[in-house]
Design an enzyme around this catalytic site. Structure first.
Site, PDB file in Angstrom:
ATOM      1  N   ASN A   1       0.813  -1.223   0.000  1.00  0.00           N
ATOM      2  CA  ASN A   1       0.000   0.000   0.000  1.00  0.00           C
ATOM      3  C   ASN A   1       0.849   1.277   0.000  1.00  0.00           C
ATOM      4  OD1 ASN A   1      -2.563  -0.984  -0.245  1.00  0.00           O
ATOM      5  ND2 ASN A   1      -2.925  -1.191   1.956  1.00  0.00           N
TER       6      ASN A   1
ATOM      7  N   LEU B   1      -3.371  -9.080   6.046  1.00  0.00           N
ATOM      8  CA  LEU B   1      -3.083  -8.748   4.643  1.00  0.00           C
ATOM      9  C   LEU B   1      -1.722  -8.067   4.438  1.00  0.00           C
ATOM     10  CD1 LEU B   1      -6.622  -7.545   3.426  1.00  0.00           C
ATOM     11  CD2 LEU B   1      -5.599  -9.815   3.253  1.00  0.00           C
ATOM     12  N   HIS B   2      -1.006  -7.804   5.500  1.00  0.00           N
ATOM     13  CA  HIS B   2       0.356  -7.260   5.391  1.00  0.00           C
ATOM     14  C   HIS B   2       0.427  -6.007   4.524  1.00  0.00           C
ATOM     15  CE1 HIS B   2       0.325 -11.709   5.640  1.00  0.00           C
ATOM     16  NE2 HIS B   2       1.103 -11.495   6.664  1.00  0.00           N
ATOM     17  N   CYS B   3      -0.632  -5.197   4.563  1.00  0.00           N
ATOM     18  CA  CYS B   3      -0.691  -3.948   3.768  1.00  0.00           C
ATOM     19  C   CYS B   3      -0.488  -4.197   2.276  1.00  0.00           C
ATOM     20  CB  CYS B   3       0.354  -2.932   4.229  1.00  0.00           C
ATOM     21  SG  CYS B   3       0.230  -2.482   5.942  1.00  0.00           S
ATOM     22  N   ALA B   4      -0.815  -5.389   1.816  1.00  0.00           N
ATOM     23  CA  ALA B   4      -0.586  -5.679   0.392  1.00  0.00           C
ATOM     24  C   ALA B   4      -1.770  -6.461  -0.175  1.00  0.00           C
ATOM     25  CB  ALA B   4       0.724  -6.450   0.212  1.00  0.00           C
TER      26      ALA B   4
END
Ligand code: PMP
Length: 380
Positions: A97, A335-338
């Site tokens: 992100n 979601l690990h910012c992805a």
């Protein structure tokens, strides 16, 4: 605690880094802002770090090394600097992100982007990037190593493609700096963004932007630089143009010690250690009925030391909570910012559990983590 969340930030930091930070806090004046001894000495320390980074990452010149508060800031500088007045970007579908959100934020200024699907076959990936280029494409962005799946993208070949079309390329090296050698000049990367606090073992709050074409960037903040103070205009020369305000002196001195640590250890040793660990974890669990891996067995040519999995029928957050509370193992779920990277493997709803060792992680720790996952998979 067994710490396997090194993709978020490395822990522990080398003793040399801890000592350097503590020393800088104990004695350090504002660098570049005074002619007295302590200020001059602080400036020298910062310059030394710049020289090391320029050499390590092939910046072309010391001035092309820009200190930032982290990778997100570096990425924003490039995206907003190049696309601030509109245009199209091509990105991979593994982007964080840190890349996607600045692009989204620019949509109202006429920016659009195409996310290219990354394939296991590099030739296919390259041709998808080529197909996505448009006459108004002003920037290509590609992560070097996925922060979710650990896969290494063919950034050298993508850079060659960009050169052919005269389009600048920015590499997000958040998960690769300190693990794979990076030479911006040799590889034709115009911009490389990296945090100082992950694989470079520096403190949080540090980052680097290697800008081989700084003239393409505009500023996202302006202010005092300690140089050309008479002028109300922002200096137009790097790195001052991009470094307004008092620098994170203790952080940069710590990062400098982190760079020394990586150089002395060697990226190849770090990578083979981490690969041996992710491989061992994979081998222990890949035949486990309820454990799902989405990527092939890690190998050092195609993967960095990041590996994600799920336990069938269980939400990734619940698995991470069990590992933390019942087994003392720190991992990251969700979601690990992805989100793009999760959409790629169909894990947008469940997220995934990510493990990431560092150079300090031991085989015993990995075995203990694998045993805990096995217990969870069999007994829940
Ligand atoms: N890009 C990627 C691929 C990342 O993994 C991260 C950190 N999770 C970032 C960018 C952002 O880095 P920072 O938190 O240092 O700003």
């Amino acid at each position: 605690m067994i710490y396997l969340d090194n993709a978020a930030t490395t822990y522990p930091k080398p003793m040399s880094v801890r000592r350097a930070v503590s020393g800088a806090i104990s004695s350090g004046a504002n660098p570049g802002r005074g002619g007295h001894k302590m200020s001059v000495s602080a400036s020298e320390q910062i310059y030394k770090c710049r020289v090391k980074a320029a050499e390590m990452f092939g910046a072309g010149s010391v001035e092309n090394v820009i200190f930032t508060p982290g990778c997100t800031y570096s990425v924003n500088m490039v995206i907003k600097g190049i696309l601030g007045s509109g245009g199209h970007a091509v990105i991979s579908d593994m982007e964080h992100n840190a890349v996607v959100r600045p692009l989204k934020a620019l949509e109202s200024r006429g920016v659009s982007y195409t996310a290219v699907t990354v394939s296991e076959d590099d030739n296919e990936t390259i041709s998808s990037f080529r197909d996505a280029l448009r006459p108004d494409t002003r920037l290509v962005v590609c992560t070097h190593v996925s922060n979710v799946w650990g896969m290494r993208l063919p950034v050298g070949r993508i850079a060659a493609l960009c050169r052919q079309y005269g389009i600048p390329i920015m590499i997000d090296a958040a998960q690769s700096a300190g693990v794979f050698p990076i030479n911006a000049e040799e590889s034709g990367f115009d911009f490389v963004c990296m945090p100082g606090h992950k694989g470079l073992y520096g403190p949080m709050g540090t980052g680097l932007l290697i800008a081989r074409r700084p003239e393409l960037l505009s500023t996202i903040i302006e202010g005092g630089t300690g140089s050309a103070s008479r002028s109300p205009e922002q200096p137009d020369f790097p790195p001052d143009k991009f470094e307004s305000g008092t620098p994170n002196y203790a952080g940069i001195v710590g990062l400098s010690a982190g760079l020394d640590f990586v150089k002395a250890t060697g990226e190849s040793r770090i990578l083979s250690h981490e690969t041996a660990l992710t491989r061992a974890f994979y081998d222990r669990l890949s035949r486990e009925e309820r454990v799902i891996f989405y990527t092939p067995r890690p190998d050092a040519r195609r993967f960095g030391g990041v590996l994600s999995f799920n336990i069938r029928g269980m939400d990734s957050e619940a698995a991470a909570q069990y590992l933390s509370q019942r087994a003392g193992i720190a991992v990251r779920a969700g979601l690990h910012c992805a989100p793009l990277a999760h959409r790629h493997f169909g894990t947008l709803d469940t997220g995934a559990v990510r493990i990431c060792p560092s150079y300090f992680t031991t085989m015993n720790e990995i075995n203990a983590a694998a045993s805990a996952v096995m217990r969870l998979a069999r007994n829940s």
